[in-house]
Design a protein around this motif. Sequence first.
Motif, PDB file in Angstrom:
ATOM      1  N   PRO A 130       0.801  -1.215   0.000  1.00 45.26           N
ATOM      2  CA  PRO A 130       0.000   0.000   0.000  1.00 45.26           C
ATOM      3  C   PRO A 130       0.837   1.271   0.000  1.00 45.26           C
ATOM      4  CG  PRO A 130       0.067  -0.863   2.218  1.00 45.26           C
ATOM      5  CD  PRO A 130       0.822  -1.832   1.337  1.00 45.26           C
ATOM      6  N   SER A 186       3.610   5.258   3.195  1.00 42.67           N
ATOM      7  CA  SER A 186       2.832   6.204   4.006  1.00 42.67           C
ATOM      8  C   SER A 186       1.761   5.513   4.841  1.00 42.67           C
ATOM      9  CB  SER A 186       2.181   7.262   3.106  1.00 42.67           C
ATOM     10  OG  SER A 186       1.228   6.652   2.264  1.00 42.67           O
ATOM     11  N   VAL A 187       1.425   4.273   4.495  1.00 42.74           N
ATOM     12  CA  VAL A 187       0.423   3.519   5.256  1.00 42.74           C
ATOM     13  C   VAL A 187       1.131   2.902   6.460  1.00 42.74           C
ATOM     14  CG1 VAL A 187      -1.154   1.558   5.192  1.00 42.74           C
ATOM     15  CG2 VAL A 187      -0.980   3.075   3.220  1.00 42.74           C
ATOM     16  N   GLU A 190      -5.111   1.919   8.893  1.00 37.51           N
ATOM     17  CA  GLU A 190      -4.717   2.175   7.501  1.00 37.51           C
ATOM     18  C   GLU A 190      -4.317   0.876   6.801  1.00 37.51           C
ATOM     19  OE1 GLU A 190      -2.604   6.463   7.249  1.00 37.51           O
ATOM     20  OE2 GLU A 190      -1.619   5.019   8.575  1.00 37.51           O
ATOM     21  N   ILE A 191      -3.597   0.019   7.513  1.00 40.12           N
ATOM     22  CA  ILE A 191      -3.170  -1.265   6.938  1.00 40.12           C
ATOM     23  C   ILE A 191      -4.389  -2.132   6.635  1.00 40.12           C
ATOM     24  CG2 ILE A 191      -1.942  -3.426   7.438  1.00 40.12           C
ATOM     25  CD1 ILE A 191       0.087  -1.661   9.039  1.00 40.12           C
ATOM     26  N   ALA A 218      -6.248  -0.651   3.648  1.00 43.01           N
ATOM     27  CA  ALA A 218      -5.525  -0.937   2.399  1.00 43.01           C
ATOM     28  C   ALA A 218      -5.725  -2.388   1.987  1.00 43.01           C
ATOM     29  CB  ALA A 218      -4.036  -0.631   2.577  1.00 43.01           C
TER      30      ALA A 218
END
Length: 180
Positions: free
Chosen positions: A91, A94-95, A100-101, A104
């Motif tokens: 991803p 920046s992730v 966020e992970i 993604a």
Amino acid sequence: MTRLRRVHCSRWTRELRDVLAGHTVQPVGQIRQCGRRPVPRRSRGPRAAEIDANYLATEHDRTVTVDVFRAIRRLFATEPLASRIEHETVPGPSVQGDDEIIAAGLEQGTCGYHAIGTCAMGPNDDGVVDPQLRVRGVTGLRVVDASVLPTMVGGNLNGPVSTLAWRAADLINRSRPGAK
């Protein structure tokens, strides 16, 4: 995903280095997720089911996925891999946060599951197929593919299905009139 820039290892041939250079590594996958959901049917027919695989629906699945993802990033940050990796593409660096992970993974991830168990074999009447691979209630019909496997294999299906095919051939040959 991580894109390999080049591979250097004295025991590898130039051809192997050329084959591996520029390839993508997709390291994160969970073979046995905990999230389950029944497949509801709106009506009869093959296209009537709405399938929601319920990926990353449980806290356990999310935790395992994030932990494995972070472990792979740590691995790729160590030598000798780190100097051979051009950059992370998906991803992307920046992730960072757990949420966020997970997001993604849900947005950009793909399913690696092989369809199994839709015609599961079993020793009692609950199984669609008996241990001889015969479909219960249907004379003269056997199923010989991954659909008879009652549980997910923790690896590639090629070996188990090849073994199943050899076993099926033996069963079929033995069931023929006059077979020994």
